[in-house]
Design an enzyme around this catalytic site. Sequence first.
Site, PDB file in Angstrom:
ATOM      1  N   SER A 140       0.856  -1.191   0.000  1.00 39.17           N
ATOM      2  CA  SER A 140       0.000   0.000   0.000  1.00 39.17           C
ATOM      3  C   SER A 140       0.889   1.237   0.000  1.00 39.17           C
ATOM      4  O   SER A 140       1.732   1.380  -0.884  1.00 39.17           O
ATOM      5  CB  SER A 140      -0.947  -0.025   1.200  1.00 39.17           C
ATOM      6  OG  SER A 140      -1.861   1.057   1.144  1.00 39.17           O
ATOM      7  N   THR A 141       0.764   2.091   1.003  1.00 37.64           N
ATOM      8  CA  THR A 141       1.545   3.328   1.046  1.00 37.64           C
ATOM      9  C   THR A 141       3.048   3.030   1.006  1.00 37.64           C
ATOM     10  O   THR A 141       3.559   2.273   1.814  1.00 37.64           O
ATOM     11  CB  THR A 141       1.226   4.117   2.324  1.00 37.64           C
ATOM     12  OG1 THR A 141      -0.191   4.247   2.455  1.00 37.64           O
ATOM     13  CG2 THR A 141       1.864   5.489   2.287  1.00 37.64           C
TER      14      THR A 141
ATOM     15  N   HIS B  56      -2.395  -1.072  -3.536  1.00 36.19           N
ATOM     16  CA  HIS B  56      -3.537  -0.180  -3.360  1.00 36.19           C
ATOM     17  C   HIS B  56      -3.335   1.067  -4.216  1.00 36.19           C
ATOM     18  O   HIS B  56      -2.450   1.874  -3.946  1.00 36.19           O
ATOM     19  CB  HIS B  56      -3.686   0.228  -1.895  1.00 36.19           C
ATOM     20  CG  HIS B  56      -4.032  -0.914  -0.991  1.00 36.19           C
ATOM     21  ND1 HIS B  56      -3.894  -0.839   0.372  1.00 36.19           N
ATOM     22  CD2 HIS B  56      -4.508  -2.157  -1.245  1.00 36.19           C
ATOM     23  CE1 HIS B  56      -4.281  -1.982   0.919  1.00 36.19           C
ATOM     24  NE2 HIS B  56      -4.642  -2.801  -0.047  1.00 36.19           N
TER      25      HIS B  56
ATOM     26  N   MET C 182      -0.249   1.140   5.058  1.00 39.10           N
ATOM     27  CA  MET C 182      -1.026   1.375   6.263  1.00 39.10           C
ATOM     28  C   MET C 182      -2.233   0.443   6.298  1.00 39.10           C
ATOM     29  O   MET C 182      -2.688  -0.050   5.275  1.00 39.10           O
ATOM     30  CB  MET C 182      -1.479   2.837   6.342  1.00 39.10           C
ATOM     31  CG  MET C 182      -2.428   3.295   5.271  1.00 39.10           C
ATOM     32  SD  MET C 182      -2.870   5.045   5.549  1.00 39.10           S
ATOM     33  CE  MET C 182      -3.843   5.389   4.076  1.00 39.10           C
TER      34      MET C 182
ATOM     35  N   ASP D 213      -4.800  -4.766   5.762  1.00 36.93           N
ATOM     36  CA  ASP D 213      -5.107  -5.612   4.616  1.00 36.93           C
ATOM     37  C   ASP D 213      -3.950  -6.585   4.385  1.00 36.93           C
ATOM     38  O   ASP D 213      -2.786  -6.202   4.428  1.00 36.93           O
ATOM     39  CB  ASP D 213      -5.335  -4.757   3.363  1.00 36.93           C
ATOM     40  CG  ASP D 213      -5.796  -5.570   2.161  1.00 36.93           C
ATOM     41  OD1 ASP D 213      -6.383  -6.650   2.379  1.00 36.93           O
ATOM     42  OD2 ASP D 213      -5.569  -5.120   1.035  1.00 36.93           O
TER      43      ASP D 213
END
Length: 337
Positions: A162-163, A189, A278, A281
Amino acid sequence: MNIKVVVVDDSALMRKILSNMINDCQGMEVVDVARNGMEAMKVIERAQPDLVTLDVEMPMMNGIETLKAIKDNHRFPVIMMSSKKNNKITIEALELGAEDFIEKPISIKENWDTFKNDLEARIRVHFPEEKAVRSNEKKNKLLPEQLLDKKKSLEAIAIGASTGGPKALVHVIQSISEHLDIPVFIVQHMPEGFTASFAQRLDTLTSVNVVEAQENMRIKPKMVYLAPGGKHMIVKNNYIKLNEDPKIHGVRPAVDYLFESVAEAYGENTLGIILTGMGNDGANGCQAIKQAGGYILSQDKGTSIVYGMPRVVYERGLSDQVGSLYQIADIIKEMTR
């Protein structure tokens, strides 16, 4: 103490909107604004912010040029403000060190709360209240026996991020051996409209093929499949399946969806990898891979932009091995050649 933010955007309306949103968030304040990159560099020196939001398109000194100047002189996080038409530039910005990006909604008025909550979350995640670094992580050798035993039987690698993921994935993808003979599946993401450009960029960086996954695409060895933004990706009967089922953990595509399907399809012959990001998930998906007898590798705190997803996996006892981004790249290189 408040998180000090500088907003950089050539639109007076956007500067006002972002300033109002951020100032409305508890513990945050906009300490100054700038209309372009040249003005931003002066403002940053004066205001000494903790974080900067940076528009991609600006006159005189665009977002990419400004980002390079910031990263050459400062260490604070930068969040790019982008749109679908700037997707390739946004991907470049992430590679150059931008910590994250937010897609500007077409109608901010209609999406005010969603946009504000997303903005707040993406700022706040860079300033966790807990500063202590965990020091009890196991210092495993690069390829422990448990992982070496899986090398010959390995059938699939699944990666979730993600991030901070785009920059990490560039490093990881470049490490894949040209002798790769299994499929690699990735969920990053990212909104719809950005993943196609990201897949194209990754494809230029490796000797294997990287594609944005499509419905009913037959799974082949020596291929890397990136889940498209806005759709969940699963594997079933040697085919890619996409759907628009409800978001999980507020995201679509979700790592859990992919990992659970990979666990069912490839069982103990699966290597699951959780990179920076973050939220939580991927944790349930890692549990599914573990229960099927697969191996889980998670990124360490030191090299994660956001130690969220890998931390949850580690703290739930699901990680067989914790490694830096560079160690993970080396492991993938060894496991795919």
